[in-house]
Write a protein that holds these residues in place. Structure first.
Motif, PDB file in Angstrom:
ATOM      1  N   LEU A  91     -14.464  33.028   0.768  1.00 23.43           N
ATOM      2  CA  LEU A  91     -13.727  34.083   1.455  1.00 23.43           C
ATOM      3  C   LEU A  91     -13.876  35.392   0.687  1.00 23.43           C
ATOM      4  O   LEU A  91     -13.629  35.423  -0.524  1.00 23.43           O
ATOM      5  N   PRO A  92     -14.312  36.469   1.341  1.00 22.77           N
ATOM      6  CA  PRO A  92     -14.752  36.512   2.737  1.00 22.77           C
ATOM      7  C   PRO A  92     -16.091  35.819   2.907  1.00 22.77           C
ATOM      8  O   PRO A  92     -16.926  35.841   2.005  1.00 22.77           O
ATOM      9  N   ASN A  93     -16.296  35.235   4.059  1.00 18.33           N
ATOM     10  CA  ASN A  93     -17.489  34.418   4.299  1.00 18.33           C
ATOM     11  C   ASN A  93     -18.607  35.289   4.893  1.00 18.33           C
ATOM     12  O   ASN A  93     -19.065  35.070   6.027  1.00 18.33           O
ATOM     13  N   VAL A  94     -19.079  36.223   4.098  1.00 20.69           N
ATOM     14  CA  VAL A  94     -20.067  37.194   4.570  1.00 20.69           C
ATOM     15  C   VAL A  94     -21.369  36.513   4.966  1.00 20.69           C
ATOM     16  O   VAL A  94     -21.996  36.855   5.973  1.00 20.69           O
ATOM     17  N   ASP A  95     -21.805  35.528   4.199  1.00 24.08           N
ATOM     18  CA  ASP A  95     -23.076  34.851   4.463  1.00 24.08           C
ATOM     19  C   ASP A  95     -22.938  33.677   5.415  1.00 24.08           C
ATOM     20  O   ASP A  95     -23.927  32.988   5.683  1.00 24.08           O
ATOM     21  N   ARG A  96     -21.720  33.433   5.913  1.00 26.52           N
ATOM     22  CA  ARG A  96     -21.471  32.359   6.872  1.00 26.52           C
ATOM     23  C   ARG A  96     -21.981  31.019   6.332  1.00 26.52           C
ATOM     24  O   ARG A  96     -22.877  30.389   6.886  1.00 26.52           O
ATOM     25  N   LEU A  97     -21.355  30.601   5.243  1.00 29.13           N
ATOM     26  CA  LEU A  97     -21.669  29.332   4.590  1.00 29.13           C
ATOM     27  C   LEU A  97     -20.503  28.371   4.821  1.00 29.13           C
ATOM     28  O   LEU A  97     -19.339  28.779   4.778  1.00 29.13           O
ATOM     29  N   TRP A  98     -20.823  27.090   5.007  1.00 31.49           N
ATOM     30  CA  TRP A  98     -19.826  26.173   5.536  1.00 31.49           C
ATOM     31  C   TRP A  98     -19.722  24.879   4.739  1.00 31.49           C
ATOM     32  O   TRP A  98     -20.629  24.518   3.997  1.00 31.49           O
ATOM     33  N   LEU A  99     -18.598  24.175   4.967  1.00 36.43           N
ATOM     34  CA  LEU A  99     -18.328  22.869   4.381  1.00 36.43           C
ATOM     35  C   LEU A  99     -18.012  21.886   5.501  1.00 36.43           C
ATOM     36  O   LEU A  99     -17.474  22.269   6.547  1.00 36.43           O
ATOM     37  N   TRP A 100     -18.332  20.614   5.264  1.00 40.90           N
ATOM     38  CA  TRP A 100     -18.037  19.567   6.234  1.00 40.90           C
ATOM     39  C   TRP A 100     -16.672  18.941   5.964  1.00 40.90           C
ATOM     40  O   TRP A 100     -16.218  18.882   4.818  1.00 40.90           O
ATOM     41  N   ASN A 101     -16.059  18.455   7.020  1.00 47.00           N
ATOM     42  CA  ASN A 101     -14.819  17.695   6.908  1.00 47.00           C
ATOM     43  C   ASN A 101     -15.178  16.214   6.793  1.00 47.00           C
ATOM     44  O   ASN A 101     -15.169  15.473   7.769  1.00 47.00           O
ATOM     45  N   VAL A 102     -15.547  15.794   5.580  1.00 50.28           N
ATOM     46  CA  VAL A 102     -15.848  14.386   5.328  1.00 50.28           C
ATOM     47  C   VAL A 102     -14.513  13.645   5.270  1.00 50.28           C
ATOM     48  O   VAL A 102     -13.629  14.038   4.504  1.00 50.28           O
ATOM     49  N   PRO A 103     -14.322  12.595   6.055  1.00 54.57           N
ATOM     50  CA  PRO A 103     -13.000  11.970   6.167  1.00 54.57           C
ATOM     51  C   PRO A 103     -12.367  11.618   4.826  1.00 54.57           C
ATOM     52  O   PRO A 103     -12.947  10.906   4.008  1.00 54.57           O
ATOM     53  N   ASP A 104     -11.185  12.181   4.601  1.00 50.31           N
ATOM     54  CA  ASP A 104     -10.339  11.858   3.448  1.00 50.31           C
ATOM     55  C   ASP A 104     -10.988  12.116   2.098  1.00 50.31           C
ATOM     56  O   ASP A 104     -10.664  11.471   1.109  1.00 50.31           O
ATOM     57  N   VAL A 105     -11.917  13.074   2.053  1.00 50.27           N
ATOM     58  CA  VAL A 105     -12.565  13.438   0.798  1.00 50.27           C
ATOM     59  C   VAL A 105     -12.426  14.947   0.609  1.00 50.27           C
ATOM     60  O   VAL A 105     -12.648  15.714   1.549  1.00 50.27           O
ATOM     61  N   PRO A 106     -12.053  15.430  -0.580  1.00 52.20           N
ATOM     62  CA  PRO A 106     -11.939  16.877  -0.775  1.00 52.20           C
ATOM     63  C   PRO A 106     -13.295  17.557  -0.696  1.00 52.20           C
ATOM     64  O   PRO A 106     -14.339  16.942  -0.928  1.00 52.20           O
ATOM     65  N   THR A 107     -13.283  18.827  -0.369  1.00 52.99           N
ATOM     66  CA  THR A 107     -14.514  19.602  -0.331  1.00 52.99           C
ATOM     67  C   THR A 107     -14.913  20.006  -1.749  1.00 52.99           C
ATOM     68  O   THR A 107     -14.208  19.723  -2.720  1.00 52.99           O
ATOM     69  N   THR A 108     -16.030  20.689  -1.866  1.00 51.97           N
ATOM     70  CA  THR A 108     -16.471  21.158  -3.179  1.00 51.97           C
ATOM     71  C   THR A 108     -15.540  22.217  -3.755  1.00 51.97           C
ATOM     72  O   THR A 108     -15.598  22.500  -4.949  1.00 51.97           O
ATOM     73  N   THR A 109     -14.679  22.793  -2.923  1.00 55.02           N
ATOM     74  CA  THR A 109     -13.694  23.751  -3.429  1.00 55.02           C
ATOM     75  C   THR A 109     -12.470  23.032  -4.000  1.00 55.02           C
ATOM     76  O   THR A 109     -11.591  23.676  -4.572  1.00 55.02           O
ATOM     77  N   GLY A 110     -12.405  21.709  -3.844  1.00 55.36           N
ATOM     78  CA  GLY A 110     -11.277  20.929  -4.350  1.00 55.36           C
ATOM     79  C   GLY A 110     -10.159  20.753  -3.353  1.00 55.36           C
ATOM     80  O   GLY A 110      -9.185  20.041  -3.636  1.00 55.36           O
ATOM     81  N   LEU A 111     -10.263  21.380  -2.197  1.00 50.62           N
ATOM     82  CA  LEU A 111      -9.214  21.281  -1.182  1.00 50.62           C
ATOM     83  C   LEU A 111      -9.487  20.121  -0.245  1.00 50.62           C
ATOM     84  O   LEU A 111     -10.640  19.811   0.070  1.00 50.62           O
ATOM     85  N   ARG A 112      -8.419  19.486   0.213  1.00 47.87           N
ATOM     86  CA  ARG A 112      -8.558  18.434   1.208  1.00 47.87           C
ATOM     87  C   ARG A 112      -8.363  19.032   2.598  1.00 47.87           C
ATOM     88  O   ARG A 112      -7.391  19.742   2.829  1.00 47.87           O
ATOM     89  N   PRO A 113      -9.280  18.732   3.535  1.00 51.76           N
ATOM     90  CA  PRO A 113      -9.089  19.212   4.905  1.00 51.76           C
ATOM     91  C   PRO A 113      -7.771  18.723   5.473  1.00 51.76           C
ATOM     92  O   PRO A 113      -7.268  17.661   5.103  1.00 51.76           O
ATOM     93  N   THR A 114      -7.216  19.495   6.395  1.00 48.78           N
ATOM     94  CA  THR A 114      -5.942  19.154   7.014  1.00 48.78           C
ATOM     95  C   THR A 114      -6.189  18.738   8.466  1.00 48.78           C
ATOM     96  O   THR A 114      -7.307  18.786   8.973  1.00 48.78           O
ATOM     97  N   GLU A 115      -5.119  18.352   9.136  1.00 42.81           N
ATOM     98  CA  GLU A 115      -5.226  17.959  10.540  1.00 42.81           C
ATOM     99  C   GLU A 115      -5.651  19.130  11.420  1.00 42.81           C
ATOM    100  O   GLU A 115      -6.123  18.923  12.541  1.00 42.81           O
ATOM    101  N   ARG A 116      -5.504  20.342  10.929  1.00 42.34           N
ATOM    102  CA  ARG A 116      -5.924  21.512  11.704  1.00 42.34           C
ATOM    103  C   ARG A 116      -7.431  21.717  11.675  1.00 42.34           C
ATOM    104  O   ARG A 116      -7.981  22.430  12.509  1.00 42.34           O
ATOM    105  N   ASP A 117      -8.107  21.105  10.711  1.00 43.40           N
ATOM    106  CA  ASP A 117      -9.561  21.248  10.610  1.00 43.40           C
ATOM    107  C   ASP A 117     -10.255  20.324  11.608  1.00 43.40           C
ATOM    108  O   ASP A 117      -9.755  19.243  11.920  1.00 43.40           O
ATOM    109  N   ARG A 118     -11.392  20.758  12.070  1.00 39.55           N
ATOM    110  CA  ARG A 118     -12.126  19.995  13.078  1.00 39.55           C
ATOM    111  C   ARG A 118     -12.471  18.602  12.562  1.00 39.55           C
ATOM    112  O   ARG A 118     -12.884  18.426  11.419  1.00 39.55           O
ATOM    113  N   ASP A 119     -12.312  17.611  13.426  1.00 43.90           N
ATOM    114  CA  ASP A 119     -12.698  16.231  13.112  1.00 43.90           C
ATOM    115  C   ASP A 119     -14.214  16.147  13.277  1.00 43.90           C
ATOM    116  O   ASP A 119     -14.732  16.067  14.396  1.00 43.90           O
TER     117      ASP A 119
END
Length: 304
Positions: A91-119
């Motif tokens: 953030l800000p995502n100027v280069d439009r780079l993305w992370l996947w919502n791998v089920p029940d696994v935190p992203t490389t940023t250390g955050l866990r996706p929530t129910e609001r994130d796309r399945d």
């Protein structure tokens, strides 16, 4: 130099490549997503859909440049779809780079996706179905991914083996229950029997992002051999695997099942780092063409 990890948003225009005008609109739970696709010209029947999944902090363009599968697809009539994650990598995502919502696994940023994130398991199923309706590719797809994309492809194959023709994971194989606790069992839809999935894994044993021996936190805790063993168990393969020296620093370990859909194969690169072998990345191992290997694996094990 090209990086599979972050190439920005420029379209891929090399021979056999895809451009921004080739898109498949996939509606997922009422929200439309534009998925870049490569479709060979002059082909009446498309026998296979390949989902080519980008790494964490990547996008469709970076993965197209990394995997270089379009030329193979052009010769074999395959459709290549490169969906993107929607969790912002920065953030800000100027280069439009993305992370996947791998089920029940935190992203490389250390955050866990929530129910609001796309399945993303459900989303990828929608991609497969939409491509089947548009191009006649059928209800199964071959999945390939790099790093975080390999983790996402692995999670999808574990959750929906009935929708997977073959799985190829570069620097990121995971297995049912590996680094997911009991979550992998929970995401398998009720009524879907467990089917074998042919698996190809390519991994360097000096990878410092997804270490061979694991231990990189909840995102990457188990070792690569443990992940391979998970698929060997799931596919009911014979043990031990057959080891073959394929090239300098490359060992192939093959586990045979009762048929070709049960086979699990690992390529271990001694001293190999976190990159796509044979690509233009500065630290890519030059002694193995991962793209050609994956294309041949899909041709053999996806029955195409």
């Amino acid at each position: 130099m090209v990086s599979c990890m972050s190439l920005g948003t420029q379209p891929v225009t090399a021979e056999g490549g895809s451009g921004p005008d080739l898109e498949l609109t996939v509606e997922h739970r009422g929200v439309p997503f534009d998925v870049p696709v490569f479709v060979p010209a002059g082909v009446g029947r498309h026998p296979l859909l390949v989902l080519d999944l980008h790494s964490s902090h990547g996008n469709a363009a970076s993965q197209a440049e990394c995997s270089r599968l379009d030329a193979w697809a052009d010769r074999r009539g395959w459709v290549i779809a490169r969906p993107e994650g929607v969790i912002e990598a920065e953030l800000p995502n100027v280069d439009r780079l993305w992370l996947w919502n791998v089920p029940d696994v935190p992203t490389t940023t250390g955050l866990r996706p929530t129910e609001r994130d796309r399945d993303d398991v459900a989303f990828l199923t929608d991609v497969v179905d939409t491509a089947a309706e548009r191009f006649g590719t059928g209800r199964r797809a071959a999945l390939v991914g790099m790093s975080g994309g390999a983790r996402m492809a692995s999670a999808y194959a574990a959750a929906r083996p009935d929708r997977v023709a073959a799985l190829a994971a570069v620097a990121g194989l995971r297995a049912d229950g590996v680094d997911q606790g009991a979550a992998a069992d929970r995401v398998v839809p009720a009524g879907h029997r467990r089917e074998p999935v042919p698996v190809l894994a390519i991994h360097g044993d000096a990878d410092d992002t997804n270490p061979w021996q694991g231990g990189a936190g909840p995102r990457w805790q188990a070792s690569v051999p443990a992940a391979v063993d998970g698929w060997v168990t799931a596919n009911d393969c014979h043990r031990p695997g057959v080891q073959t020296a394929e090239a300098d620093r490359v060992t192939r370990i093959a586990y045979a099942g009762t048929d070709s859909r049960s086979n699990v194969t690992l390529y271990r690169i001694a001293g190999g780092g976190h990159s796509w072998p044979g690509s233009a990345e500065p630290d890519a191992f030059p002694g193995l063409d991962a793209t050609a290997l994956i294309a041949d694996f899909f041709s053999l094990h996806a029955g195409i």
